[in-house]
Design a protein around this motif. Sequence first.
Motif, PDB file in Angstrom:
ATOM      1  N   ASP A   1      -5.862 -19.926  25.950  1.00 36.57           N
ATOM      2  CA  ASP A   1      -4.997 -20.483  24.122  1.00 36.57           C
ATOM      3  C   ASP A   1      -4.133 -21.671  24.288  1.00 36.57           C
ATOM      4  O   ASP A   1      -4.270 -22.516  24.794  1.00 36.57           O
ATOM      5  CB  ASP A   1      -4.123 -19.373  24.757  1.00 36.57           C
ATOM      6  N   ASN A   2      -4.092 -22.213  23.281  1.00 39.72           N
ATOM      7  CA  ASN A   2      -3.435 -23.253  22.693  1.00 39.72           C
ATOM      8  C   ASN A   2      -4.410 -24.795  23.812  1.00 39.72           C
ATOM      9  O   ASN A   2      -3.788 -25.238  24.669  1.00 39.72           O
ATOM     10  CB  ASN A   2      -1.987 -23.188  23.629  1.00 39.72           C
ATOM     11  N   ASN A   3      -5.538 -23.728  23.085  1.00 37.64           N
ATOM     12  CA  ASN A   3      -6.167 -24.892  23.560  1.00 37.64           C
ATOM     13  C   ASN A   3      -6.484 -25.570  25.491  1.00 37.64           C
ATOM     14  O   ASN A   3      -5.402 -26.576  26.322  1.00 37.64           O
ATOM     15  CB  ASN A   3      -6.126 -27.296  23.004  1.00 37.64           C
TER      16      ASN A   3
ATOM     17  N   TRP B   1      -4.388 -25.134  27.264  1.00 45.89           N
ATOM     18  CA  TRP B   1      -2.913 -25.502  27.364  1.00 45.89           C
ATOM     19  C   TRP B   1      -2.859 -25.079  29.292  1.00 45.89           C
ATOM     20  O   TRP B   1      -1.570 -25.810  29.856  1.00 45.89           O
ATOM     21  CB  TRP B   1      -1.716 -25.151  26.702  1.00 45.89           C
TER      22      TRP B   1
END
Lengths: 746, 186
Positions: free
Chosen positions: A403-405, A407
Amino acid sequence: MLVRGCAGSEFRHSLAERTKALAAKCHALRSPAHQRDQRSAERRRTKNRKSQTRWYVKQPTWRLWGEERVDGAIYTVYLKKVRYHRPTRSASSESDDEISHLEWETVRVRFVKAGTVERLVEALATDDGELESTYVNVFLATYRSFAECSRVLDLLLRRYEALAMEDVHPAAIDTSQQHRKTLVACLHVWLDTYPEDFRQLPHHPALQQLLAFTQLHLPGSELHSKVLQKLAVFSAERNGGAAGGVCLAPGMRVAAHHTCAYRLPHVPHRHFAEQLTRMDMELFKKLVPHQCLGAVWSRRDKDRSHDAATVLATVNQFNAVSFRVISTVLVEPNLRPVDRSDILAAWLDIARELRVLKNFSSLKAIISGLQSNPVYRLRKTWALLSKEKAELFEELARIFSEDNNRWAQRELLMREGTAKFADTVGENDKQLQKLLHERGSPGVSNGTIPYLGTFLTDLTMIDTAIPDTVADGLINFDKRRKEFEVLAQIKLLQGAANAYHLPTDPMFDRWFDSVIVLDDREAYQLSCQIEPPTNPPKERRPKKLNDNNNHGHRKNDSIASTSSSNSSQFYCETDGVGNAWKRDSLERRISPTRLSHGSSSSSIPSLDVSLSSANSGQKPANGKIASTSPAHPNARSGPDFYIIRVTYESDCVETEGVVLYKSIMLSNNERTPQVIRNAMLKLNLDGDPDGYTLAQVLPDKEMVLPANANVYYAVNTAYNLNFILRLRKSQQEEAIVNGKTKNKRT
Amino acid sequence: MREYKIVVLGSGGVGKSALTVQFVQGIFVEKYDPTIEDSYRKQVEVDGQQCMLEILDTAGTEQFTAMRDLYMKNGQGFVLVYSITAQSTFNDLQDLREQILRVKDKDDVPMVLVGNKCDLEAERVVGKQQGANLANHFNCVFMETSAKAKISVNEVFYDLVRQINKKSPKEENKKRIKKPLTCQLL
Ligand SMILES: Nc1nc2c(ncn2[C@@H]2O[C@H](COP(=O)(O)OP(=O)(O)O)[C@@H](O)[C@H]2O)c(=O)[nH]1
Ligand SMILES: [Mg+2]
């Protein structure tokens, strides 16, 4: 369309600043005392700027002024407000006004944005001849993507010579000397940081050139002796280095018929984690950061694969760990579910220890193995895990959420990368909190081993997104700065990895090496044998046929049992026929064995083999097997395959007294040549399978398998399934002469 | 806003990263920073609906074979890419597709077959009909694209969004979504 981030000036500015900060950090590595302070400062910063990239240093006194073009280069120009320290107030008579007037000054600072190679080499020194250390770091870390070593060296030396020959004004003589001093300093940094650049076998031309240069211009200098010393090291390696090269790696030294002392799930978790970390650490420290560059790693073609050899070694180790997870969970299909779930639990415990050791590489490898389809789909097995273990799994998996590169893992790495301990866990990570609490403050500090894939993706994307050249073919140096940000992090972590002090346990290596590696299809098949798929399959897809193979639709069994353990070929020839796939799918319907992919060996399981096999095999020595034979398709109590251990025996002196065996999977209907081929593959042997014989080791004799026997039925299962692979007599001599045998660890 | 996870798969060198970058970044390539949180996300409007696409490019990690299952498990829609200039990249897709179906444990997964590098007509070795036939066999949509010449890149992703919508029209995906990035000075 969204505009990313912020205004361009801010972007460039932050880029330059971040690069600078990183270079500073790299330097700080040499003086560990600074480290802690820097890190905590870093942490504070990141807390404030959550959505920004790490390492960001805010410097509000910089302002983008503009771009400047000169012949062969483009510069980005900044105005920087410099503050002078107020001199400690003395009893001087100067007024306060005068002092404050001088407190600030605006300085013009240029950064090379793009240029020709010549210009880029010139920029190693500033206009005043000072060493531009950030720039030098970026340049040396990345120049390989735009110039050869010899070209850069040539330019550097020529520049020195030009400066030395110049008729300079007495007034400028200092600058000229300073300039030359700076070039020498660059050469020092280069030799110290990237000695591999100068290896260039067999004659080290660049080093020779440098030697000639120092002899002429700087005889007796420190640089001169450094060059001589490097040359001596290289030639010593060349002459003596081969000795011992033939020796087997320690892990391969397996006593004859030795059974491994380690057996999951009852293994010391922490010890296993440490050993995995030791293996990773050795590879990580050897990793050459610039091999990770997109231009090298993700554009590599087959014959240039050695260009990224150290990256590949890391990736292979990662895969090897995942494979071991998958294999140990699946390889014994008849295990009780609760015992199998104990194996899952053991891997989770090892993973937990890896988290404490901050080894994110093997940690992720284990999590990936557990999340691989053949393991993950075993719902009943997972359901038997204790609540704590299930929670632990979730917490560990969360670290690697995409998720979210990614993160979560980026943040974690930033926080703990160069810290001594794993001291931070998320609020929701109950199990990990508990663990750290139990451990109290650990006595030894650890390094960090990152999961390399994140860096590789970043570098690949930078390489894809940012052009190599700008404006009429000038080398885009801003791209290199961006790449350097990533490389610098890797270097930083490599430095931190020195904090590990882990002993080698040869027994662990032996265990590691003895685990059988299943390919995709084998793993999936085993998995389905353990827990049959719930979705009743339809026809049409080969997968479905394969499922049928394991339950239901018995009429398929005799066909399905043609399964050979290796198969991957399908219409790989460029026959250009538009409906190649049709033929293929038809073939697949007949021969459902060709499900796997990624396996490098090939086999030709064909229908005629399967149909004749029921009668042609030797009589099984033990009734259990007969029940799985195609002749009795309804009795399905036994395995569809055996795992056999194969030793290679040669007369070579090196292997005297050392027996190494590899486990291979033996499916029913595999014939002698195929089994030999599989064994050769695992044992890393080249050559023609016909040149070898295979024999089962029985207590009182050896049973040599006939040239085309169905091995599955021919083996004597009353005894251990240990085999010896031998060269046929005539081939043997030839092989020794040619040095055909290669025993390599994979 | 509904979120869509899309995975781009195919052999090395077929143009996966190029397609991803082209789609996510468009012309703003100069400001590209793959290390920041939102670098693989893009908000688009498809059929009058705002969607947030998160692209999972496997770039640089193709050889971490054990991780492929995870990508596949997380993906809702798949872009299977080959290069029209390399037959082997076309042949590789059959296995990839089967792995996806196996991991998803479904017969039908939102998917687009993409023949990339269609700007290189002179080097073509995989015919358009061949691609269409394979797509027919896969029971999915087929497009030829060029990441370089910017041909049909957005269409690939839009089509996937439509497929996902069709197959699971419900908004089961209630994940918290970060507010979209806007141009703001820091
Ligand atoms: N001519 C052409 N080249 C392309 C296209 N897409 C990618 N490439 C090039 O193909 C190479 C591999 O691309 P890349 O995106 O890294 O492939 P990946 O390995 O699948 O991610 C690079 O040199 C790209 O510039 C395209 O549509 N046309
Ligand atoms: Mg790529």
